[in-house]
Structure formats: C-alpha cells, structure tokens
Write a protein that holds these residues in place. Structure first.
Motif, PDB file in Angstrom:
ATOM      1  N   LEU A 142      -0.130   5.472   1.862  1.00 47.92           N
ATOM      2  CA  LEU A 142      -0.014   6.495   2.902  1.00 47.92           C
ATOM      3  C   LEU A 142       1.426   6.665   3.349  1.00 47.92           C
ATOM      4  O   LEU A 142       2.163   5.685   3.529  1.00 47.92           O
ATOM      5  CB  LEU A 142      -0.876   6.112   4.109  1.00 47.92           C
ATOM      6  CG  LEU A 142      -2.388   6.228   3.948  1.00 47.92           C
ATOM      7  CD1 LEU A 142      -3.093   5.476   5.084  1.00 47.92           C
ATOM      8  CD2 LEU A 142      -2.816   7.685   3.935  1.00 47.92           C
ATOM      9  N   GLN A 188      -4.771   9.239   9.159  1.00 42.96           N
ATOM     10  CA  GLN A 188      -5.862   8.352   8.773  1.00 42.96           C
ATOM     11  C   GLN A 188      -6.451   7.623   9.976  1.00 42.96           C
ATOM     12  O   GLN A 188      -7.672   7.462  10.095  1.00 42.96           O
ATOM     13  CB  GLN A 188      -5.362   7.337   7.734  1.00 42.96           C
ATOM     14  CG  GLN A 188      -6.463   6.504   7.089  1.00 42.96           C
ATOM     15  CD  GLN A 188      -6.771   5.228   7.841  1.00 42.96           C
ATOM     16  OE1 GLN A 188      -5.946   4.768   8.628  1.00 42.96           O
ATOM     17  NE2 GLN A 188      -7.951   4.669   7.616  1.00 42.96           N
ATOM     18  N   GLU A 189      -5.603   7.213  10.914  1.00 41.34           N
ATOM     19  CA  GLU A 189      -6.092   6.517  12.105  1.00 41.34           C
ATOM     20  C   GLU A 189      -7.022   7.410  12.913  1.00 41.34           C
ATOM     21  O   GLU A 189      -8.085   6.978  13.374  1.00 41.34           O
ATOM     22  CB  GLU A 189      -4.899   6.065  12.963  1.00 41.34           C
ATOM     23  CG  GLU A 189      -4.091   4.945  12.324  1.00 41.34           C
ATOM     24  CD  GLU A 189      -2.817   4.649  13.099  1.00 41.34           C
ATOM     25  OE1 GLU A 189      -2.555   5.359  14.104  1.00 41.34           O
ATOM     26  OE2 GLU A 189      -2.081   3.722  12.708  1.00 41.34           O
ATOM     27  N   ALA A 198      -7.703   6.937   1.469  1.00 35.50           N
ATOM     28  CA  ALA A 198      -6.781   6.159   2.291  1.00 35.50           C
ATOM     29  C   ALA A 198      -7.271   4.723   2.465  1.00 35.50           C
ATOM     30  O   ALA A 198      -6.486   3.765   2.432  1.00 35.50           O
ATOM     31  CB  ALA A 198      -6.610   6.828   3.654  1.00 35.50           C
ATOM     32  N   ARG A 199      -8.562   4.545   2.631  1.00 31.71           N
ATOM     33  CA  ARG A 199      -9.136   3.221   2.849  1.00 31.71           C
ATOM     34  C   ARG A 199      -9.179   2.400   1.568  1.00 31.71           C
ATOM     35  O   ARG A 199      -8.935   1.179   1.579  1.00 31.71           O
ATOM     36  CB  ARG A 199     -10.536   3.373   3.449  1.00 31.71           C
ATOM     37  CG  ARG A 199     -11.323   2.095   3.618  1.00 31.71           C
ATOM     38  CD  ARG A 199     -12.536   2.274   4.532  1.00 31.71           C
ATOM     39  NE  ARG A 199     -13.171   3.551   4.335  1.00 31.71           N
ATOM     40  CZ  ARG A 199     -14.050   3.816   3.368  1.00 31.71           C
ATOM     41  NH1 ARG A 199     -14.379   2.861   2.507  1.00 31.71           N
ATOM     42  NH2 ARG A 199     -14.607   5.005   3.258  1.00 31.71           N
ATOM     43  N   ARG A 202      -0.564   8.030   7.524  1.00 27.76           N
ATOM     44  CA  ARG A 202      -1.099   6.906   8.294  1.00 27.76           C
ATOM     45  C   ARG A 202      -1.574   7.359   9.668  1.00 27.76           C
ATOM     46  O   ARG A 202      -2.625   6.939  10.159  1.00 27.76           O
ATOM     47  CB  ARG A 202      -0.026   5.820   8.435  1.00 27.76           C
ATOM     48  CG  ARG A 202      -0.571   4.496   8.976  1.00 27.76           C
ATOM     49  CD  ARG A 202       0.484   3.405   8.954  1.00 27.76           C
ATOM     50  NE  ARG A 202       0.943   3.149   7.601  1.00 27.76           N
ATOM     51  CZ  ARG A 202       2.150   3.497   7.140  1.00 27.76           C
ATOM     52  NH1 ARG A 202       3.000   4.140   7.926  1.00 27.76           N
ATOM     53  NH2 ARG A 202       2.486   3.226   5.896  1.00 27.76           N
ATOM     54  N   ARG A 203      -0.791   8.233  10.317  1.00 28.44           N
ATOM     55  CA  ARG A 203      -1.194   8.735  11.629  1.00 28.44           C
ATOM     56  C   ARG A 203      -2.496   9.535  11.533  1.00 28.44           C
ATOM     57  O   ARG A 203      -3.401   9.391  12.363  1.00 28.44           O
ATOM     58  CB  ARG A 203      -0.088   9.610  12.228  1.00 28.44           C
ATOM     59  CG  ARG A 203       1.134   8.821  12.682  1.00 28.44           C
ATOM     60  CD  ARG A 203       2.024   9.658  13.569  1.00 28.44           C
ATOM     61  NE  ARG A 203       2.563  10.812  12.860  1.00 28.44           N
ATOM     62  CZ  ARG A 203       3.690  10.797  12.155  1.00 28.44           C
ATOM     63  NH1 ARG A 203       4.391   9.672  12.053  1.00 28.44           N
ATOM     64  NH2 ARG A 203       4.124  11.884  11.553  1.00 28.44           N
ATOM     65  N   PRO A 241       4.033   7.943   6.428  1.00 34.88           N
ATOM     66  CA  PRO A 241       3.874   7.822   7.889  1.00 34.88           C
ATOM     67  C   PRO A 241       2.965   8.901   8.475  1.00 34.88           C
ATOM     68  O   PRO A 241       2.130   8.615   9.335  1.00 34.88           O
ATOM     69  CB  PRO A 241       5.320   7.957   8.396  1.00 34.88           C
ATOM     70  CG  PRO A 241       6.145   7.415   7.264  1.00 34.88           C
ATOM     71  CD  PRO A 241       5.454   7.856   6.022  1.00 34.88           C
TER      72      PRO A 241
END
Length: 296
Positions: free
Chosen positions: A60, A68-69, A16-17, A65-66, A62
């Motif tokens: 990512l 990954q945070e 993801a990064r 993304r959630r 949605p």
C-alpha cells in the motif's frame, strides 16, 4: 464527486489485506484478471495510486493505507449490522433443503461459497448429499442437485452454474527434462487422462491442430482420480482454472499450455419442474447462483 461502486472497495480491501491479486481472487471467487480490472478502475476513478509493487508483493502507498483503514472499518460495521439483523430475525421459520452435489474432489470452487452460505443463513438449513452424475441423484432425498453433465434432462429444470473452459494440467515435473511439455506435440510423450469417452481431449487436440491418433489415454470414472493421477505425474488431464484453482495456486498442478476450449460437460443446478415452483426453492437457487458468482 460520485463514489466508485461498493464492490470495488471490497476488492481493494481484500487485496490490501492479503497482499496479492491471486489471493484476493480466491477469497472473492473471481479470476485474478477480474480483481486487477477492479483495482485499475478504482485507481482511475480516484486518480490516486493505491499500491506499489515490491517483487511479487503489492504494498500500500500512504494514500492506499489511509483508504484501507477507513474501508476496513466500514466493512466491519456493515458485517456487524448484518449480524444484528440476523439476530433480530432469528425467530423466523427455518427452511430445510437437501442439496445433492458431485463428490467435492474437483468441486472445491463450490465448497467455500456453499459453506459460507450455510454458516451465515439463519433461515435455511442445508443438508448435503453426493452423487457422481445426474443418473445417480436420489430425487427421493434431494430437493436440488448440482450436476456435472450436459442437458437436456426431460422433466427437470436446469440452469448453468459454472461454465468450464478446459486447459491441460499436469505435474510440475513436466515443465523440464526429457518429458517437458512446450507444445501440443509434446503431449504424445504422455498419457492423456480423462473421465469421459475421450471426446474432450479430441476436441482440445483438434483446436490445437492435431489429430487424435498416436496419443495414449487412460480412462477413470471419477474426475477426482483424474486430478490425482495428474498430480502424481501419471499423465496430463484437462481441467478448469477455477475447478483446479487450489492445486494451481499451491503448485501441485501447472498449466503447461495456455489453450482453452469450452467443455463438453458443465456444472448445472437442477431440480424437478414441480420443485422449482416452491418459493423457498427459487430463493435458494437464486442465492446459490449469486454466491457462486457467474464471473468465475
């Protein structure tokens, strides 16, 4: 529901990064295939699509993304906790170990995990010296050695550190034009570069159904010179996808033919039988085996 393994989240966070499987594989010191399998297993376990593909880039979703945070935050907290533990135990006695390795040209796969270990360890101070092969290791200085060769070595203990699968590598210029390599027969147009007596190339050609006769070869004593000659278009070398990962990733070398054969020589971690009995040496060897990761 049962949580997927923590390592799967670590792989997910890296992809993801960095935005690609290959970049994550380099950072984690595993193959791109291993990263892909971990992601597929994680998505299957969660029953959620975490990425969508835009060209060559992974983006990512949605949901991804959630996740990954939260995962990035959790990984940061774990790293912070480990750092605090290291600070708490900073008073521990430091063990000094001298490690002999081959020249780092051709062993880039070892450099990053070794440097990471040296940076993160508060209890072990590592001094690195170099020796091209087992016969030249200075055992008066070295406690442990990483050796490129083939056992047995009487009087010594050894363990396989990285098993090599040899593939042809060459300059990208050999992918097209009159010298293009499309089949094993096309190697007859080129010099075959090697640091051994030529037996590795003989083995590779035999596996491809070709005889050794008719091929030109050039011998170098140093594997780093073999790779440099291949980068410069002087000929074709046999290397390993992990050993030459950076060159392949940056396009300095390419693999024109996918066939791979087990190497005659491999990388081993070696020490004397007496040295192996010391608890701090056993602990360092175990750590080195883990950080190099046998899945490479």
């Amino acid at each position: 529901m049962a949580l997927p393994p923590l390592h799967a989240f670590k792989v997910f966070e890296s992809v993801a990064r960095l935005g690609s499987l290959s970049s994550a594989a380099v950072e984690l010191h595993v193959t791109t295939g291993a990263v892909s399998q971990q992601l597929k297993a994680l998505q299957a376990s969660l029953d959620v699509e975490l990425f969508s593909k835009h060209g060559r880039q992974l983006v990512l979703t949605p949901s991804g993304r959630r996740l990954q945070e939260r995962v990035a935050k959790a990984m940061g907290e774990i790293a912070e906790a480990v750092g605090e533990l290291h600070g708490t135990h900073a008073h521990r006695e430091v063990t000094e170990i001298t490690l002999s390795t081959p020249p780092f040209e051709g062993t880039e796969w070892l450099v990053s995990p070794l440097l990471r270990f040296m940076a993160e360890s508060n209890s072990v101070k590592v001094t690195v010296v170099t020796a091209p092969n087992m016969a030249q290791v200075d055992w008066k200085r070295a406690d442990i050695a990483v050796v490129y060769g083939a056992p047995p070595w009487p009087g010594y203990w050894w363990r396989l550190l990285h098993g090599i699968g040899m593939i042809p590598v060459c300059s990208p210029s050999f992918l097209g034009g009159p010298l293009a390599i499309h089949s094993a027969e096309d190697l007859a147009k080129h010099r075959l570069l090697h640091e051994d007596d030529g037996s590795q190339w003989k083995k590779w050609l035999a596996e491809s159904g070709l005889k050794r006769t008719g091929f030109r070869d050039v011998h170098f004593e140093d594997f780093g010179l073999v790779l440099q000659a291949a980068r410069d278009g002087f000929g074709v070398a046999l290397s390993d996808e992990v050993v030459s990962a950076r060159d392949l990733r940056e396009g300095k070398l390419v693999c024109p033919l996918p066939s791979s054969v087990p190497a005659t020589f491999n990388y081993y971690i070696v020490c004397t039988e007496n040295m192996r009995e010391r608890p701090e040496i056993r602990a360092f060897i175990d750590s080195l085996l883990k950080i190099v990761d046998k899945s490479v």
